[in-house]
Write an enzyme that holds these catalytic residues in place. Structure first.
Site, short mmCIF file in Angstrom:
data_model
loop_
_atom_site.label_atom_id
_atom_site.label_comp_id
_atom_site.label_asym_id
_atom_site.label_seq_id
_atom_site.Cartn_x
_atom_site.Cartn_y
_atom_site.Cartn_z
N GLU A 84 20.44 -32.58 -15.32
CA GLU A 84 21.35 -33.47 -14.59
C GLU A 84 22.82 -33.22 -14.90
OE1 GLU A 84 19.88 -37.36 -15.53
OE2 GLU A 84 18.41 -37.32 -13.90
N GLU A 115 2.65 -28.20 -29.30
CA GLU A 115 3.64 -28.81 -30.19
C GLU A 115 3.48 -28.31 -31.64
OE1 GLU A 115 2.30 -33.00 -32.03
OE2 GLU A 115 2.85 -33.12 -29.92
#
Length: 304
Positions: A84, A115
């Site tokens: 963004e 992970e």
């Protein structure tokens, strides 16, 4: 009982053990009450956020970049904030980047075991040529995600600056990083679901950090995002409104100015207030790390 099991047992919220049995109105009230704790927790760590913003700003002025690193929800929120920034602040996509365990595939679906892949974190940062001017911001609700730990270790070896963002207070990665941002939002209403309060805290903090950094770098005038990339009808209108307000002119005048400089708000304002030709206005607008006020050569109502 091992440490991981102890940690998991700590995450059961004793206030919400009857969640599944509640009438819907009561369930929603309970969820909302716990969500309301998040801003209060963030308020307690604002001094650490300030330190992080100052560090990131200083490194960017040296040519550095910011890397968000996370897995699962934490990684997705890093991708979201980094994506963004270019349309909001007109930044190069390289300036703020996200490294998510499992890569882009992990954005839309859960990818198992990634992970724990320490080597993948190192490889991702190495491929992006991490340098000492850069900052690595590791995001992990629990603060013990191996992917994030490895990224912070590698950043230290490289000489890059490091920030740890956790949401249950200080934890493993807090002690690895130069700066630790560690609010404690408390155990989740739904035990272990870090997409809830922890996710909300991470979203708020990443937005706060990137917005504050961009403001310190001159990408905001007053409360206007003057380097917004106008790419659709709504943003064209927003750009026109900003030029109207800053230059005190009408909409047709703002539209003409913007069209002459490819809908760059900053260039349109410089052209109008300094009476510049389009090419010079665009050149001045491209100057890095300058406030609009300083480019105008005077301290206006918003200050320098």
């Amino acid at each position: 009982m091992d440490i991981l099991f102890q940690t998991i047992s700590r995450e059961q919220n004793s206030d919400t053990t009857n969640l599944a049995d509640l009438p819907l109105p009561d369930m929603l009230v309970l969820l909302n009450q716990h969500d309301a704790c998040v801003p209060q927790a963030i308020n307690q760590v604002l001094p650490q956020v300030e330190t992080a913003v100052r560090l990131i700003t200083a490194q960017m002025k040296k040519g550095g970049r910011l890397f968000y690193v996370g897995a699962g929800t934490s990684g997705r929120l890093g991708v979201l904030d980094s994506a963004e920034c270019p349309p909001t602040f007109g930044t190069d996509p390289e300036l703020i980047q996200a490294v998510i365990a499992g890569g882009l595939d992990a954005m839309l679906r859960a990818v198992e075991n990634v992970e724990d892949d320490r080597s993948a974190a190192v490889a991702a940062l190495h491929s992006r040529k991490l340098a000492e001017e850069d900052v690595v911001l590791g995001i992990a609700a629990s603060g013990r995600t191996p992917f994030v730990q490895a990224a912070l270790d590698y950043a230290k070896e490289t000489g890059a600056k490091t920030i740890a963002l956790t949401t249950r207070g200080l934890s493993a990665i807090s002690h690895q990083a130069d700066i630790a941002i560690a609010p404690d939002v408390g155990a989740e209403v739904l035990s272990g679901s870090t997409r809830m309060k922890s996710g909300s805290a991470q979203k708020m903090l990443l937005g706060m950090i990137s917005t504050a950094v961009m403001t310190r770098l001159g990408k905001v005038h007053g409360n206007f995002m003057i380097d917004v990339k106008a790419s659709n009808e709504k943003l064209y209108r927003r750009a026109e409104y900003m030029v109207c307000q800053i230059c005190s002119i009408d909409e047709p005048g703002a539209r003409d100015l913007l069209q002459s400089v490819g809908y760059s708000v900053r260039a349109a304002v410089l052209r109008q207030l300094l009476n510049l030709p389009p090419e010079e206005a665009l050149t001045r607008a491209a100057e890095p790390f300058r406030t609009l006020t300083s480019q105008l050569g005077a301290v206006g109502k918003y200050g320098e």
